[in-house]
Design a protein around this motif. Structure first.
Motif, PDB file in Angstrom:
ATOM      1  N   GLU A  85      91.483   3.972  18.945  1.00 12.98           N
ATOM      2  CA  GLU A  85      91.969   2.633  19.908  1.00 12.98           C
ATOM      3  C   GLU A  85      91.409   3.060  20.974  1.00 12.98           C
ATOM      4  OE1 GLU A  85      96.023   2.856  19.793  1.00 12.98           O
ATOM      5  OE2 GLU A  85      96.453   2.433  17.372  1.00 12.98           O
ATOM      6  N   ASP A  86      91.118   1.866  22.405  1.00 10.67           N
ATOM      7  CA  ASP A  86      91.281   1.840  23.695  1.00 10.67           C
ATOM      8  C   ASP A  86      91.633   0.804  24.439  1.00 10.67           C
ATOM      9  OD1 ASP A  86      88.659   3.427  24.001  1.00 10.67           O
ATOM     10  OD2 ASP A  86      87.172   2.212  23.740  1.00 10.67           O
ATOM     11  N   ARG A  87      92.170   1.049  25.569  1.00 10.85           N
ATOM     12  CA  ARG A  87      92.715   0.485  26.677  1.00 10.85           C
ATOM     13  C   ARG A  87      91.769   0.656  27.494  1.00 10.85           C
ATOM     14  NH1 ARG A  87      94.908   3.214  23.520  1.00 10.85           N
ATOM     15  NH2 ARG A  87      96.337   2.615  21.754  1.00 10.85           N
ATOM     16  N   LEU A  88      90.941  -0.566  28.365  1.00  9.46           N
ATOM     17  CA  LEU A  88      90.194  -0.984  29.506  1.00  9.46           C
ATOM     18  C   LEU A  88      91.108  -1.679  30.158  1.00  9.46           C
ATOM     19  CD1 LEU A  88      87.079  -1.542  27.720  1.00  9.46           C
ATOM     20  CD2 LEU A  88      87.690   1.752  28.497  1.00  9.46           C
ATOM     21  N   VAL A  89      90.523  -1.543  32.119  1.00  7.76           N
ATOM     22  CA  VAL A  89      91.119  -1.838  32.844  1.00  7.76           C
ATOM     23  C   VAL A  89      90.307  -1.664  34.054  1.00  7.76           C
ATOM     24  CG1 VAL A  89      92.918  -2.554  34.744  1.00  7.76           C
ATOM     25  CG2 VAL A  89      93.708  -1.745  32.436  1.00  7.76           C
ATOM     26  N   CYS A  90      89.890  -2.752  35.052  1.00 10.56           N
ATOM     27  CA  CYS A  90      88.810  -2.719  35.603  1.00 10.56           C
ATOM     28  C   CYS A  90      89.612  -2.325  37.057  1.00 10.56           C
ATOM     29  CB  CYS A  90      87.307  -3.778  35.563  1.00 10.56           C
ATOM     30  SG  CYS A  90      86.373  -3.424  36.812  1.00 10.56           S
ATOM     31  N   VAL A  91      88.995  -1.650  37.900  1.00  8.55           N
ATOM     32  CA  VAL A  91      90.560  -1.520  39.199  1.00  8.55           C
ATOM     33  C   VAL A  91      89.659  -1.493  40.424  1.00  8.55           C
ATOM     34  CG1 VAL A  91      92.290   0.253  37.955  1.00  8.55           C
ATOM     35  CG2 VAL A  91      90.352   1.565  38.911  1.00  8.55           C
ATOM     36  N   LYS A  92      88.125  -1.840  40.456  1.00  6.39           N
ATOM     37  CA  LYS A  92      87.304  -1.768  41.135  1.00  6.39           C
ATOM     38  C   LYS A  92      85.797  -2.456  40.732  1.00  6.39           C
ATOM     39  CE  LYS A  92      84.645   0.499  45.458  1.00  6.39           C
ATOM     40  NZ  LYS A  92      84.496  -0.757  45.842  1.00  6.39           N
ATOM     41  N   GLY A  93      85.941  -3.687  41.540  1.00  4.78           N
ATOM     42  CA  GLY A  93      84.517  -4.704  41.372  1.00  4.78           C
ATOM     43  C   GLY A  93      85.441  -5.766  39.850  1.00  4.78           C
ATOM     44  N   MET A  94      84.000  -6.925  39.494  1.00  7.21           N
ATOM     45  CA  MET A  94      84.378  -7.067  38.947  1.00  7.21           C
ATOM     46  C   MET A  94      82.748  -6.826  37.050  1.00  7.21           C
ATOM     47  SD  MET A  94      87.117  -9.540  38.981  1.00  7.21           S
ATOM     48  CE  MET A  94      86.029 -11.150  37.837  1.00  7.21           C
ATOM     49  N   VAL A  95      83.870  -6.637  35.956  1.00  9.21           N
ATOM     50  CA  VAL A  95      83.017  -6.941  35.263  1.00  9.21           C
ATOM     51  C   VAL A  95      83.286  -7.606  34.159  1.00  9.21           C
ATOM     52  CG1 VAL A  95      83.217  -4.379  35.043  1.00  9.21           C
ATOM     53  CG2 VAL A  95      85.142  -5.688  33.946  1.00  9.21           C
ATOM     54  N   LYS A  96      81.830  -8.604  33.811  1.00  5.91           N
ATOM     55  CA  LYS A  96      82.557  -8.878  32.137  1.00  5.91           C
ATOM     56  C   LYS A  96      82.684  -8.215  30.469  1.00  5.91           C
ATOM     57  CE  LYS A  96      78.304 -11.141  30.625  1.00  5.91           C
ATOM     58  NZ  LYS A  96      77.691 -11.727  29.873  1.00  5.91           N
ATOM     59  N   LEU A  97      83.691  -7.562  29.875  1.00  2.32           N
ATOM     60  CA  LEU A  97      83.471  -6.885  28.568  1.00  2.32           C
ATOM     61  C   LEU A  97      83.537  -8.473  27.610  1.00  2.32           C
ATOM     62  CD1 LEU A  97      84.887  -4.726  27.268  1.00  2.32           C
ATOM     63  CD2 LEU A  97      87.065  -5.753  27.634  1.00  2.32           C
ATOM     64  N   VAL A  98      82.573  -7.679  26.508  1.00  6.65           N
ATOM     65  CA  VAL A  98      82.591  -8.699  25.125  1.00  6.65           C
ATOM     66  C   VAL A  98      82.322  -7.381  24.376  1.00  6.65           C
ATOM     67  CG1 VAL A  98      80.608 -10.270  24.462  1.00  6.65           C
ATOM     68  CG2 VAL A  98      80.811  -9.383  26.647  1.00  6.65           C
ATOM     69  N   LEU A  99      83.206  -7.792  23.226  1.00  5.23           N
ATOM     70  CA  LEU A  99      83.843  -7.726  21.921  1.00  5.23           C
ATOM     71  C   LEU A  99      83.299  -8.728  20.778  1.00  5.23           C
ATOM     72  CD1 LEU A  99      87.882  -8.075  23.373  1.00  5.23           C
ATOM     73  CD2 LEU A  99      86.256  -6.298  23.816  1.00  5.23           C
ATOM     74  N   TYR A 100      82.988  -7.686  19.995  1.00  8.36           N
ATOM     75  CA  TYR A 100      82.510  -8.437  18.367  1.00  8.36           C
ATOM     76  C   TYR A 100      83.434  -7.912  17.504  1.00  8.36           C
ATOM     77  CZ  TYR A 100      79.273  -9.263  15.313  1.00  8.36           C
ATOM     78  OH  TYR A 100      78.609  -9.800  13.486  1.00  8.36           O
ATOM     79  N   ASP A 101      84.115  -8.251  16.593  1.00  9.39           N
ATOM     80  CA  ASP A 101      84.704  -8.177  15.798  1.00  9.39           C
ATOM     81  C   ASP A 101      83.862  -7.412  14.473  1.00  9.39           C
ATOM     82  OD1 ASP A 101      86.520  -7.256  13.696  1.00  9.39           O
ATOM     83  OD2 ASP A 101      87.913  -9.131  14.063  1.00  9.39           O
ATOM     84  N   TYR A 102      83.676  -6.227  14.276  1.00  8.29           N
ATOM     85  CA  TYR A 102      82.645  -5.875  13.120  1.00  8.29           C
ATOM     86  C   TYR A 102      83.389  -5.476  11.908  1.00  8.29           C
ATOM     87  CZ  TYR A 102      78.084  -3.915  10.809  1.00  8.29           C
ATOM     88  OH  TYR A 102      76.979  -3.542  10.320  1.00  8.29           O
ATOM     89  N   PRO A 107      90.147 -10.927   9.702  1.00 10.93           N
ATOM     90  CA  PRO A 107      90.683 -12.631  10.067  1.00 10.93           C
ATOM     91  C   PRO A 107      89.162 -13.528  11.471  1.00 10.93           C
ATOM     92  CG  PRO A 107      91.944 -12.054  10.621  1.00 10.93           C
ATOM     93  CD  PRO A 107      91.714 -10.615   9.975  1.00 10.93           C
ATOM     94  N   THR A 108      88.915 -12.252  12.024  1.00  5.00           N
ATOM     95  CA  THR A 108      87.822 -12.568  13.033  1.00  5.00           C
ATOM     96  C   THR A 108      86.758 -12.461  12.916  1.00  5.00           C
ATOM     97  OG1 THR A 108      89.227 -11.373  14.009  1.00  5.00           O
ATOM     98  CG2 THR A 108      89.871 -13.592  14.844  1.00  5.00           C
ATOM     99  N   TYR A 109      86.168 -11.525  12.070  1.00  5.65           N
ATOM    100  CA  TYR A 109      85.362 -10.855  11.218  1.00  5.65           C
ATOM    101  C   TYR A 109      83.947 -11.960  12.055  1.00  5.65           C
ATOM    102  CZ  TYR A 109      81.174  -8.889   8.834  1.00  5.65           C
ATOM    103  OH  TYR A 109      79.917  -8.589   8.574  1.00  5.65           O
ATOM    104  N   ARG A 110      83.229 -10.924  12.715  1.00  9.58           N
ATOM    105  CA  ARG A 110      81.805 -11.549  13.745  1.00  9.58           C
ATOM    106  C   ARG A 110      81.935 -12.420  14.736  1.00  9.58           C
ATOM    107  NH1 ARG A 110      77.701 -13.432   8.340  1.00  9.58           N
ATOM    108  NH2 ARG A 110      77.294 -10.943   8.082  1.00  9.58           N
ATOM    109  N   GLN A 111      83.727 -12.306  15.328  1.00  9.60           N
ATOM    110  CA  GLN A 111      83.896 -13.235  16.648  1.00  9.60           C
ATOM    111  C   GLN A 111      82.952 -12.595  17.717  1.00  9.60           C
ATOM    112  OE1 GLN A 111      86.627 -15.606  15.816  1.00  9.60           O
ATOM    113  NE2 GLN A 111      85.992 -16.805  17.739  1.00  9.60           N
ATOM    114  N   VAL A 112      83.277 -13.537  18.495  1.00 12.11           N
ATOM    115  CA  VAL A 112      82.930 -12.971  20.143  1.00 12.11           C
ATOM    116  C   VAL A 112      83.835 -13.232  20.768  1.00 12.11           C
ATOM    117  CG1 VAL A 112      80.484 -12.526  21.503  1.00 12.11           C
ATOM    118  CG2 VAL A 112      80.176 -12.877  19.394  1.00 12.11           C
ATOM    119  N   ASN A 113      84.145 -11.907  21.408  1.00 10.13           N
ATOM    120  CA  ASN A 113      84.906 -12.834  23.291  1.00 10.13           C
ATOM    121  C   ASN A 113      84.648 -12.117  24.004  1.00 10.13           C
ATOM    122  OD1 ASN A 113      88.733 -11.590  21.022  1.00 10.13           O
ATOM    123  ND2 ASN A 113      86.708 -13.823  21.095  1.00 10.13           N
TER     124      ASN A 113
END
Length: 180
Positions: A85-102, A107-113
């Motif tokens: 399991e991962d937990r992510l927090v950006c503490v400096k700057g700005m990021v775009k985190l992209v997820l893809y359910d594989y 129920p969200t197979y192939r969903q992109v966030n």
């Protein structure tokens, strides 16, 4: 003024953020997205990254805390864990985190966030095993992402599958900024 028949390349319905700083039809099953409170006064500010008693984020499973630094425009991804399991927090700057359910049975197979987070939008994200994830630094300075995995890193038995961020046949995603 009358507007008629707007069709053609580049014309379409705009994306809508139903959740602020988030694009996707719905949140991928098992992913937890939590805004973090930033406490500020004349001395500076404090960000409570995670509490070890946070059951929703499964914080008691954290085995290691790492800091990942990235230069502006850099993409770190794609990678997927089969057990971790991962937990992510950006503490400096700005990021775009992209997820893809594989996960084929999800129920969200192939969903992109797409999740935007960092100094301007402090939030923590829990990512279950089987979800590809990658981060792009979208700011103008070094970004720092704190990772809190549920497994200790073992170089002899790495729980990670990597896919090229731009050239792959698995994840239907374009990392470029969408101009709308």
């Amino acid at each position: 003024m009358t507007i008629r028949n707007l069709t053609g390349p580049g014309i379409g319905r705009p994306r809508v953020q139903k959740i602020p700083g988030f694009y996707g039809e719905r949140l991928i099953d098992g992913v937890v997205l939590k805004d973090i409170t930033l406490y500020a006064d004349e001395r500076g500010f404090l960000l409570e990254v995670i509490r070890m008693n946070d059951n929703e984020m499964k914080a008691s499973n954290i085995r290691q805390i790492i800091a990942s630094y990235s230069y502006p425009g850099v993409i770190k991804g794609w990678h997927l864990h089969t057990k971790q399991e991962d937990r992510l927090v950006c503490v400096k700057g700005m990021v775009k985190l992209v997820l893809y359910d594989y996960r084929h049975n999800s129920p969200t197979y192939r969903q992109v966030n797409e999740i935007f987070m960092g100094e301007r939008y402090p939030r923590a994200v829990f990512i279950p095993p089987g979800v590809f994830h990658g981060v792009k630094n979208i700011g103008q300075e070094i970004a720092v992402v704190i990772g809190m995995p549920s497994l200790l890193y073992d170089p002899d038995n790495v729980d990670e599958v990597r896919v090229h961020p731009l050239d792959n046949d698995i994840i239907p995603y374009n990392w470029e900024c969408r101009m709308e």
